[in-house]
Design a protein around this motif. Structure first.
Motif, PDB file in Angstrom:
ATOM      1  N   TRP A   3       0.826  -1.209   0.000  1.00  0.00           N
ATOM      2  CA  TRP A   3       0.000   0.000   0.000  1.00  0.00           C
ATOM      3  C   TRP A   3       0.858   1.256   0.000  1.00  0.00           C
ATOM      4  CZ3 TRP A   3      -4.501   0.273  -1.793  1.00  0.00           C
ATOM      5  CH2 TRP A   3      -5.444  -0.729  -1.587  1.00  0.00           C
ATOM      6  N   SER A   4       1.924   1.228   0.750  1.00  0.00           N
ATOM      7  CA  SER A   4       2.813   2.378   0.831  1.00  0.00           C
ATOM      8  C   SER A   4       3.406   2.692  -0.544  1.00  0.00           C
ATOM      9  CB  SER A   4       3.923   2.093   1.843  1.00  0.00           C
ATOM     10  OG  SER A   4       4.832   3.156   1.873  1.00  0.00           O
ATOM     11  N   GLY A  10       1.472   4.342  -8.410  1.00  0.00           N
ATOM     12  CA  GLY A  10       0.612   3.207  -8.726  1.00  0.00           C
ATOM     13  C   GLY A  10       1.263   2.170  -9.621  1.00  0.00           C
ATOM     14  N   MET A  11       2.153   2.588 -10.489  1.00  0.00           N
ATOM     15  CA  MET A  11       2.783   1.644 -11.397  1.00  0.00           C
ATOM     16  C   MET A  11       3.761   0.725 -10.676  1.00  0.00           C
ATOM     17  SD  MET A  11       1.240   1.901 -14.166  1.00  0.00           S
ATOM     18  CE  MET A  11       2.258   0.873 -15.204  1.00  0.00           C
ATOM     19  N   GLN A  29      -9.175  -0.737  -5.039  1.00  0.00           N
ATOM     20  CA  GLN A  29      -8.737   0.092  -3.900  1.00  0.00           C
ATOM     21  C   GLN A  29      -7.447   0.828  -4.246  1.00  0.00           C
ATOM     22  OE1 GLN A  29     -10.151   1.203  -1.472  1.00  0.00           O
ATOM     23  NE2 GLN A  29     -11.740  -0.196  -0.888  1.00  0.00           N
ATOM     24  N   ALA A  30      -6.528   0.129  -4.877  1.00  0.00           N
ATOM     25  CA  ALA A  30      -5.251   0.742  -5.254  1.00  0.00           C
ATOM     26  C   ALA A  30      -5.470   1.878  -6.259  1.00  0.00           C
ATOM     27  CB  ALA A  30      -4.322  -0.312  -5.834  1.00  0.00           C
ATOM     28  N   ALA A  31      -6.422   1.700  -7.158  1.00  0.00           N
ATOM     29  CA  ALA A  31      -6.713   2.724  -8.166  1.00  0.00           C
ATOM     30  C   ALA A  31      -7.207   4.013  -7.523  1.00  0.00           C
ATOM     31  CB  ALA A  31      -7.747   2.213  -9.170  1.00  0.00           C
ATOM     32  N   LYS A  32      -7.793   3.894  -6.363  1.00  0.00           N
ATOM     33  CA  LYS A  32      -8.252   5.098  -5.658  1.00  0.00           C
ATOM     34  C   LYS A  32      -7.077   5.954  -5.204  1.00  0.00           C
ATOM     35  CE  LYS A  32     -12.601   2.996  -4.285  1.00  0.00           C
ATOM     36  NZ  LYS A  32     -13.420   2.460  -3.180  1.00  0.00           N
ATOM     37  N   SER A  33      -5.909   5.330  -5.032  1.00  0.00           N
ATOM     38  CA  SER A  33      -4.705   6.086  -4.693  1.00  0.00           C
ATOM     39  C   SER A  33      -4.019   6.608  -5.955  1.00  0.00           C
ATOM     40  CB  SER A  33      -3.710   5.207  -3.931  1.00  0.00           C
ATOM     41  OG  SER A  33      -4.218   4.882  -2.681  1.00  0.00           O
ATOM     42  N   ALA A  55     -13.444  -0.008 -12.384  1.00  0.00           N
ATOM     43  CA  ALA A  55     -12.240   0.832 -12.430  1.00  0.00           C
ATOM     44  C   ALA A  55     -12.558   2.205 -13.014  1.00  0.00           C
ATOM     45  CB  ALA A  55     -11.143   0.147 -13.243  1.00  0.00           C
ATOM     46  N   SER A  56     -13.423   2.238 -14.009  1.00  0.00           N
ATOM     47  CA  SER A  56     -13.743   3.532 -14.637  1.00  0.00           C
ATOM     48  C   SER A  56     -14.547   4.438 -13.719  1.00  0.00           C
ATOM     49  CB  SER A  56     -14.468   3.333 -15.967  1.00  0.00           C
ATOM     50  OG  SER A  56     -15.795   2.915 -15.775  1.00  0.00           O
ATOM     51  N   ARG A  57     -15.195   3.856 -12.725  1.00  0.00           N
ATOM     52  CA  ARG A  57     -15.884   4.691 -11.731  1.00  0.00           C
ATOM     53  C   ARG A  57     -14.873   5.478 -10.900  1.00  0.00           C
ATOM     54  NH1 ARG A  57     -19.377   0.181 -11.941  1.00  0.00           N
ATOM     55  NH2 ARG A  57     -21.460   0.812 -12.549  1.00  0.00           N
ATOM     56  N   VAL A  58     -13.668   4.941 -10.783  1.00  0.00           N
ATOM     57  CA  VAL A  58     -12.591   5.625 -10.073  1.00  0.00           C
ATOM     58  C   VAL A  58     -12.011   6.715 -10.981  1.00  0.00           C
ATOM     59  CG1 VAL A  58     -10.308   5.368  -9.020  1.00  0.00           C
ATOM     60  CG2 VAL A  58     -12.049   3.598  -8.687  1.00  0.00           C
TER      61      VAL A  58
END
Length: 131
Positions: A3-4, A10-11, A29-33, A55-58
């Motif tokens: 997570w950190s 993200g990549m 969840q990761a896509a939200k970051s 994912a597209s909602r993010v």
């Protein structure tokens, strides 16, 4: 620890264990970051229409990573427009060159206009229907 790394870039998920990249809930969840982490998702997730809609909602830009088979699907495209109008620009050139599909997209969201094939805008018939 994962997570950190994701919250900074993200990549960085592309270096994580495959089990993380195969977990749809974790990837959302990761896509939200960082929306770009979707690019590191397992190939089977990038082919999954339900995952890509989530994912597209993010972020609409997540469509950039979708499997080409999804980007040619008219019904998926029109559904994606309901969630994020800017998703249209990531769908296939073939799809964005189809008159009916583009007219439906314009009816849903006029903001899709810049992503429609220039050849369609040269057609008097298309323009007459579009305005």
């Amino acid at each position: 620890m994962v997570w950190s790394a994701v919250s900074r870039n993200g990549m960085s998920l592309k270096y994580a264990d495959t089990s993380f990249r195969q977990d749809a809930d974790f990837m959302i969840q990761a896509a939200k970051s960082d929306w770009r982490c979707i690019g590191a998702a397992a190939p089977e997730l990038l082919k999954d229409k339900d995952f890509m809609m989530r994912a597209s909602r993010v972020d609409a830009r997540t469509w950039k990573f979708a499997a080409s088979s999804l980007l040619e699907n008219k019904y998926l495209c029109l559904n994606a427009l309901r969630v994020r109008p800017m998703a249209f620009r990531f769908f296939s050139v073939k799809l964005r060159s189809q008159g009916r599909t583009c007219l439906e997209a314009l009816q849903q969201h006029p903001d899709t206009a810049p992503f429609i094939s220039p050849k369609l805008w040269e057609s008097k018939r298309f323009v007459a229907q579009a305005v």
